[in-house]
Motif scaffolding. Structure first.
Motif, PDB file in Angstrom:
ATOM      1  N   LEU A  49       1.067  22.672   9.101  1.00  0.00           N
ATOM      2  CA  LEU A  49       1.563  21.450   9.733  1.00  0.00           C
ATOM      3  C   LEU A  49       0.421  20.699  10.416  1.00  0.00           C
ATOM      4  CD1 LEU A  49       3.793  19.528  10.617  1.00  0.00           C
ATOM      5  CD2 LEU A  49       4.283  21.100  12.519  1.00  0.00           C
ATOM      6  N   ALA A  50      -0.460  21.433  11.074  1.00  0.00           N
ATOM      7  CA  ALA A  50      -1.612  20.794  11.730  1.00  0.00           C
ATOM      8  C   ALA A  50      -2.490  20.079  10.709  1.00  0.00           C
ATOM      9  CB  ALA A  50      -2.422  21.836  12.494  1.00  0.00           C
ATOM     10  N   GLU A  51      -2.702  20.703   9.560  1.00  0.00           N
ATOM     11  CA  GLU A  51      -3.496  20.074   8.501  1.00  0.00           C
ATOM     12  C   GLU A  51      -2.821  18.796   8.001  1.00  0.00           C
ATOM     13  OE1 GLU A  51      -5.106  20.949   3.991  1.00  0.00           O
ATOM     14  OE2 GLU A  51      -4.617  22.656   5.267  1.00  0.00           O
ATOM     15  N   ALA A  52      -1.500  18.851   7.845  1.00  0.00           N
ATOM     16  CA  ALA A  52      -0.766  17.660   7.398  1.00  0.00           C
ATOM     17  C   ALA A  52      -0.926  16.526   8.404  1.00  0.00           C
ATOM     18  CB  ALA A  52       0.708  17.994   7.200  1.00  0.00           C
ATOM     19  N   MET A  53      -0.886  16.861   9.680  1.00  0.00           N
ATOM     20  CA  MET A  53      -1.029  15.833  10.719  1.00  0.00           C
ATOM     21  C   MET A  53      -2.404  15.176  10.666  1.00  0.00           C
ATOM     22  SD  MET A  53       0.823  17.713  13.869  1.00  0.00           S
ATOM     23  CE  MET A  53       2.341  16.977  14.432  1.00  0.00           C
ATOM     24  N   LEU A  54      -3.396  15.905  10.205  1.00  0.00           N
ATOM     25  CA  LEU A  54      -4.755  15.367  10.113  1.00  0.00           C
ATOM     26  C   LEU A  54      -5.010  14.610   8.814  1.00  0.00           C
ATOM     27  CD1 LEU A  54      -6.764  18.401  11.537  1.00  0.00           C
ATOM     28  CD2 LEU A  54      -6.385  16.191  12.663  1.00  0.00           C
ATOM     29  N   THR A  55      -4.283  14.943   7.764  1.00  0.00           N
ATOM     30  CA  THR A  55      -4.625  14.400   6.447  1.00  0.00           C
ATOM     31  C   THR A  55      -3.624  13.390   5.884  1.00  0.00           C
ATOM     32  OG1 THR A  55      -3.588  16.290   5.343  1.00  0.00           O
ATOM     33  CG2 THR A  55      -5.949  16.464   5.817  1.00  0.00           C
ATOM     34  N   GLN A  56      -2.390  13.380   6.367  1.00  0.00           N
ATOM     35  CA  GLN A  56      -1.385  12.451   5.851  1.00  0.00           C
ATOM     36  C   GLN A  56      -1.453  11.124   6.602  1.00  0.00           C
ATOM     37  OE1 GLN A  56       0.194  13.518   3.097  1.00  0.00           O
ATOM     38  NE2 GLN A  56      -0.993  15.351   3.484  1.00  0.00           N
ATOM     39  N   ASP A  57      -1.028  10.069   5.936  1.00  0.00           N
ATOM     40  CA  ASP A  57      -0.951   8.769   6.606  1.00  0.00           C
ATOM     41  C   ASP A  57       0.137   8.764   7.675  1.00  0.00           C
ATOM     42  OD1 ASP A  57      -2.977   7.480   5.026  1.00  0.00           O
ATOM     43  OD2 ASP A  57      -1.506   7.359   3.398  1.00  0.00           O
ATOM     44  N   THR A  60       4.302  13.485   5.334  1.00  0.00           N
ATOM     45  CA  THR A  60       4.861  14.817   5.532  1.00  0.00           C
ATOM     46  C   THR A  60       6.036  14.641   6.470  1.00  0.00           C
ATOM     47  OG1 THR A  60       2.871  16.135   5.140  1.00  0.00           O
ATOM     48  CG2 THR A  60       4.493  17.080   6.622  1.00  0.00           C
ATOM     49  N   LEU A  61       7.138  15.304   6.168  1.00  0.00           N
ATOM     50  CA  LEU A  61       8.302  15.280   7.048  1.00  0.00           C
ATOM     51  C   LEU A  61       8.406  16.619   7.763  1.00  0.00           C
ATOM     52  CD1 LEU A  61      11.000  13.627   4.740  1.00  0.00           C
ATOM     53  CD2 LEU A  61       9.268  12.538   6.192  1.00  0.00           C
ATOM     54  N   THR A 103       0.835  -1.190   0.000  1.00  0.00           N
ATOM     55  CA  THR A 103       0.000   0.000   0.000  1.00  0.00           C
ATOM     56  C   THR A 103       0.874   1.245   0.000  1.00  0.00           C
ATOM     57  OG1 THR A 103      -1.690  -1.176   1.257  1.00  0.00           O
ATOM     58  CG2 THR A 103      -1.806   1.215   1.246  1.00  0.00           C
ATOM     59  N   SER A 104       0.546   2.183  -0.866  1.00  0.00           N
ATOM     60  CA  SER A 104       1.264   3.444  -0.913  1.00  0.00           C
ATOM     61  C   SER A 104       0.706   4.385   0.152  1.00  0.00           C
ATOM     62  CB  SER A 104       1.097   4.062  -2.309  1.00  0.00           C
ATOM     63  OG  SER A 104       1.707   5.320  -2.349  1.00  0.00           O
ATOM     64  N   GLY A 106       7.737   4.082  -3.767  1.00  0.00           N
ATOM     65  CA  GLY A 106       6.406   4.308  -4.316  1.00  0.00           C
ATOM     66  C   GLY A 106       5.442   5.051  -3.412  1.00  0.00           C
ATOM     67  N   HIS A 107       5.933   5.552  -2.284  1.00  0.00           N
ATOM     68  CA  HIS A 107       5.072   6.349  -1.413  1.00  0.00           C
ATOM     69  C   HIS A 107       5.033   7.781  -1.932  1.00  0.00           C
ATOM     70  CE1 HIS A 107       4.736   3.059   1.392  1.00  0.00           C
ATOM     71  NE2 HIS A 107       6.068   2.940   1.406  1.00  0.00           N
ATOM     72  N   ARG A 108       4.124   8.590  -1.391  1.00  0.00           N
ATOM     73  CA  ARG A 108       3.990   9.978  -1.827  1.00  0.00           C
ATOM     74  C   ARG A 108       4.402  10.903  -0.686  1.00  0.00           C
ATOM     75  NH1 ARG A 108      -0.014  14.097  -2.263  1.00  0.00           N
ATOM     76  NH2 ARG A 108       0.475  15.403  -4.056  1.00  0.00           N
ATOM     77  N   LEU A 109       5.325  11.791  -0.973  1.00  0.00           N
ATOM     78  CA  LEU A 109       5.734  12.826  -0.028  1.00  0.00           C
ATOM     79  C   LEU A 109       4.998  14.100  -0.422  1.00  0.00           C
ATOM     80  CD1 LEU A 109       7.500  13.790   2.322  1.00  0.00           C
ATOM     81  CD2 LEU A 109       9.327  14.212   0.645  1.00  0.00           C
ATOM     82  N   THR A 110       4.062  14.505   0.411  1.00  0.00           N
ATOM     83  CA  THR A 110       3.250  15.678   0.108  1.00  0.00           C
ATOM     84  C   THR A 110       3.995  16.969   0.412  1.00  0.00           C
ATOM     85  OG1 THR A 110       1.265  14.416   0.603  1.00  0.00           O
ATOM     86  CG2 THR A 110       1.040  16.799   0.592  1.00  0.00           C
TER      87      THR A 110
END
Length: 131
Positions: free
Chosen positions: A118-126, A7-8, A2-3, A34-38
């Motif tokens: 950053l808060a949005e990334a924490m809520l939306t990224q795997d 966010t780093l 699974t991909s 094959g993962h996605r770095l947003t």
């Protein structure tokens, strides 16, 4: 496999410690798998990764340039905390004008962002991984 989306968060300075370089190498590895770095969010001393005035020696790895190439090649947002940046002298053109400074030094490809990003990334990224 699974991909996943990532966010780093980079807290370490561009030179003088290993965390920013480790974050870059981790970013390359996850993209190759094959993962996605947003996005990469530079915070605290990590904002120094966004200075266009960083000039490494000829025989040193140019980490600022490497982040720029990675961002362009993989469509990754390079976000730099605006408050931490201003405190540390990493300034975009809009902030330079606003604060009546002589110039700016935010490298191409980097953007100033608030902690809300950053808060949005924490809520939306795997996954959100901090260095």
């Amino acid at each position: 496999m699974t991909s996943l989306t990532y966010t780093l968060v980079v807290n370490g300075s561009v030179y003088g410690e290993q965390s920013a370089r480790s974050a870059y190498l981790f970013a390359l590895a996850l993209l190759e798998k094959g993962h996605r770095l947003t996005s990469v969010f530079f915070y605290q001393d990590g904002v120094h990764n966004a200075s266009r005035l960083t000039v490494p020696a000829n025989d040193e790895f140019d980490l600022v340039s490497a982040w720029q190439v990675l961002a362009q090649k993989y469509q990754v947002r390079l976000e730099t905390c605006v408050a931490a940046s201003l405190r540390r002298g990493v300034v975009g053109s809009q902030e330079a004008t606003q604060h009546q400074l002589d110039g700016d030094n935010l490298a191409d490809g980097f953007e100033l962002a608030g902690l809300g990003s950053l808060a949005e990334a924490m809520l939306t990224q795997d996954r959100v991984v901090q260095f």
